[in-house]
Design an enzyme around this catalytic site. Sequence first.
Site, PDB file in Angstrom:
ATOM      1  N   ASP A   8       0.877  -1.157   0.000  1.00 51.31           N
ATOM      2  CA  ASP A   8       0.000   0.000   0.000  1.00 51.31           C
ATOM      3  C   ASP A   8       0.927   1.223   0.000  1.00 51.31           C
ATOM      4  O   ASP A   8       2.124   1.094   0.280  1.00 51.31           O
ATOM      5  CB  ASP A   8      -0.879  -0.043   1.257  1.00 51.31           C
ATOM      6  CG  ASP A   8      -1.695   1.215   1.425  1.00 51.31           C
ATOM      7  OD1 ASP A   8      -2.347   1.623   0.452  1.00 51.31           O
ATOM      8  OD2 ASP A   8      -1.681   1.799   2.533  1.00 51.31           O
ATOM      9  N   LEU A   9       0.405   2.399  -0.338  1.00 51.57           N
ATOM     10  CA  LEU A   9       1.269   3.588  -0.398  1.00 51.57           C
ATOM     11  C   LEU A   9       1.150   4.466   0.855  1.00 51.57           C
ATOM     12  O   LEU A   9       2.075   4.549   1.669  1.00 51.57           O
ATOM     13  CB  LEU A   9       0.909   4.426  -1.638  1.00 51.57           C
ATOM     14  CG  LEU A   9       1.682   5.732  -1.769  1.00 51.57           C
ATOM     15  CD1 LEU A   9       3.131   5.487  -2.156  1.00 51.57           C
ATOM     16  CD2 LEU A   9       1.024   6.645  -2.800  1.00 51.57           C
ATOM     17  N   ASP A  10      -0.040   5.080   1.002  1.00 58.87           N
ATOM     18  CA  ASP A  10      -0.237   6.055   2.081  1.00 58.87           C
ATOM     19  C   ASP A  10      -0.188   5.357   3.439  1.00 58.87           C
ATOM     20  O   ASP A  10      -0.999   4.466   3.712  1.00 58.87           O
ATOM     21  CB  ASP A  10      -1.604   6.744   1.917  1.00 58.87           C
ATOM     22  CG  ASP A  10      -1.692   7.571   0.639  1.00 58.87           C
ATOM     23  OD1 ASP A  10      -0.767   8.340   0.371  1.00 58.87           O
ATOM     24  OD2 ASP A  10      -2.695   7.432  -0.090  1.00 58.87           O
ATOM     25  N   THR A  16       1.723  10.128   4.084  1.00 58.84           N
ATOM     26  CA  THR A  16       0.903  11.158   3.442  1.00 58.84           C
ATOM     27  C   THR A  16      -0.430  11.373   4.162  1.00 58.84           C
ATOM     28  O   THR A  16      -1.143  12.321   3.840  1.00 58.84           O
ATOM     29  CB  THR A  16       0.622  10.766   1.981  1.00 58.84           C
ATOM     30  OG1 THR A  16       0.522   9.351   1.940  1.00 58.84           O
ATOM     31  CG2 THR A  16       1.702  11.244   1.045  1.00 58.84           C
ATOM     32  N   LYS A  44      -8.482   6.238   6.373  1.00 59.32           N
ATOM     33  CA  LYS A  44      -7.345   5.440   5.883  1.00 59.32           C
ATOM     34  C   LYS A  44      -7.805   4.337   4.934  1.00 59.32           C
ATOM     35  O   LYS A  44      -8.695   3.559   5.278  1.00 59.32           O
ATOM     36  CB  LYS A  44      -6.576   4.844   7.057  1.00 59.32           C
ATOM     37  CG  LYS A  44      -5.767   5.886   7.791  1.00 59.32           C
ATOM     38  CD  LYS A  44      -4.847   5.264   8.820  1.00 59.32           C
ATOM     39  CE  LYS A  44      -4.004   6.341   9.482  1.00 59.32           C
ATOM     40  NZ  LYS A  44      -3.264   5.813  10.640  1.00 59.32           N
ATOM     41  N   SER A 113      -2.779   0.566  -4.193  1.00 59.99           N
ATOM     42  CA  SER A 113      -3.217   1.740  -3.427  1.00 59.99           C
ATOM     43  C   SER A 113      -4.570   2.253  -3.905  1.00 59.99           C
ATOM     44  O   SER A 113      -4.903   2.125  -5.079  1.00 59.99           O
ATOM     45  CB  SER A 113      -2.178   2.850  -3.594  1.00 59.99           C
ATOM     46  OG  SER A 113      -2.677   4.088  -3.156  1.00 59.99           O
ATOM     47  N   ALA A 114      -5.318   2.880  -2.999  1.00 57.30           N
ATOM     48  CA  ALA A 114      -6.600   3.494  -3.365  1.00 57.30           C
ATOM     49  C   ALA A 114      -6.410   4.882  -3.969  1.00 57.30           C
ATOM     50  O   ALA A 114      -7.344   5.455  -4.529  1.00 57.30           O
ATOM     51  CB  ALA A 114      -7.476   3.610  -2.120  1.00 57.30           C
ATOM     52  N   LYS A 144     -11.157  -1.000  -1.418  1.00 54.49           N
ATOM     53  CA  LYS A 144     -10.858  -1.891  -0.299  1.00 54.49           C
ATOM     54  C   LYS A 144     -12.003  -1.735   0.716  1.00 54.49           C
ATOM     55  O   LYS A 144     -12.467  -0.621   0.881  1.00 54.49           O
ATOM     56  CB  LYS A 144      -9.533  -1.494   0.380  1.00 54.49           C
ATOM     57  CG  LYS A 144      -8.312  -1.576  -0.537  1.00 54.49           C
ATOM     58  CD  LYS A 144      -7.099  -0.913   0.120  1.00 54.49           C
ATOM     59  CE  LYS A 144      -5.928  -0.830  -0.851  1.00 54.49           C
ATOM     60  NZ  LYS A 144      -4.771  -0.110  -0.327  1.00 54.49           N
ATOM     61  N   GLU A 168       0.046  -3.404   4.673  1.00 53.28           N
ATOM     62  CA  GLU A 168      -1.098  -2.496   4.771  1.00 53.28           C
ATOM     63  C   GLU A 168      -1.179  -1.798   6.125  1.00 53.28           C
ATOM     64  O   GLU A 168      -0.864  -2.405   7.140  1.00 53.28           O
ATOM     65  CB  GLU A 168      -2.407  -3.300   4.598  1.00 53.28           C
ATOM     66  CG  GLU A 168      -3.075  -3.152   3.269  1.00 53.28           C
ATOM     67  CD  GLU A 168      -3.605  -1.752   2.964  1.00 53.28           C
ATOM     68  OE1 GLU A 168      -3.658  -0.900   3.861  1.00 53.28           O
ATOM     69  OE2 GLU A 168      -3.961  -1.521   1.798  1.00 53.28           O
ATOM     70  N   ASP A 169      -1.620  -0.540   6.123  1.00 48.90           N
ATOM     71  CA  ASP A 169      -1.820   0.164   7.400  1.00 48.90           C
ATOM     72  C   ASP A 169      -3.297   0.401   7.696  1.00 48.90           C
ATOM     73  O   ASP A 169      -3.628   0.977   8.730  1.00 48.90           O
ATOM     74  CB  ASP A 169      -1.114   1.524   7.387  1.00 48.90           C
ATOM     75  CG  ASP A 169      -1.813   2.515   6.482  1.00 48.90           C
ATOM     76  OD1 ASP A 169      -2.177   2.131   5.346  1.00 48.90           O
ATOM     77  OD2 ASP A 169      -2.016   3.668   6.891  1.00 48.90           O
TER      78      ASP A 169
END
Length: 218
Positions: A8-10, A16, A44, A113-114, A144, A168-169
């Site tokens: 995942d990114l953020d 971010t 999130k 990522s979303a 997600k 994932e966070d």
Amino acid sequence: MKKGFIFDLDGVIVDTAKYHYLAWKNLANELGFEFTKEQNELFKGVSRKRCLEILLEIGKVEATQEQFDTWMIEKNVDYLKYIENMDASEILPDVPKILDYLKERKHPIALGSASKNAQPILEKVGLLSYFDAIVDGNNVTKAKPDPEVFLLAAEQLGVNSQDCVVFEDAVAGVQAANSAKMISIGIGDDKVLSEAAYNFNDFTEIETSFIQDLINKN
Ligand code: BG6
Ligand code: MG
């Protein structure tokens, strides 16, 4: 069969979430209400559209379609100003350590990522070249916890979903990974991410020997 690794990114690669928060807070304030950091937790892993729906519910604001569309754009323009000057210093600690370990062993790496801003962020922080596939908010129709984003990433990597590991966070992200039958690794509070197969507060806690064990796992 090689294992595939999906990030995942953020909140996993870069922090971010604080910029998303500031941009949503500015919009809330403009509309006449407060938006707290605690409320931001709900955002999130959630798509931009859904975030605005939740924000308007919090502020009890009714919007016409036109206003809704305008505020979506306004939030993103504001967010883009915050991320404009992002650089490698904003990569979360020890993320490159894991990416390098995987790259050296030629394991395929994807982004799942979303966000619709994923690619420019990876470019700004200088990590784009690590990724063999990028699946983001521009490529998916279901958000997600639907597994679509990760299944698409596995397909693009040419790896079976059972052979993929997901970092994932977000709760919705862990659920998406689990329903894709992938190995989920929660990055953050283990009480929040209790559904993950493994939990770490951040990448500094992840030893390369742990990654190697995952690679060796049947
Ligand atoms: C997710 C974030 O990665 O992307 C969410 O966790 C965000 O907070 C979502 O709303 C969509 O991001 P963007 O950049 O397309 O507005
Ligand atoms: Mg995230």
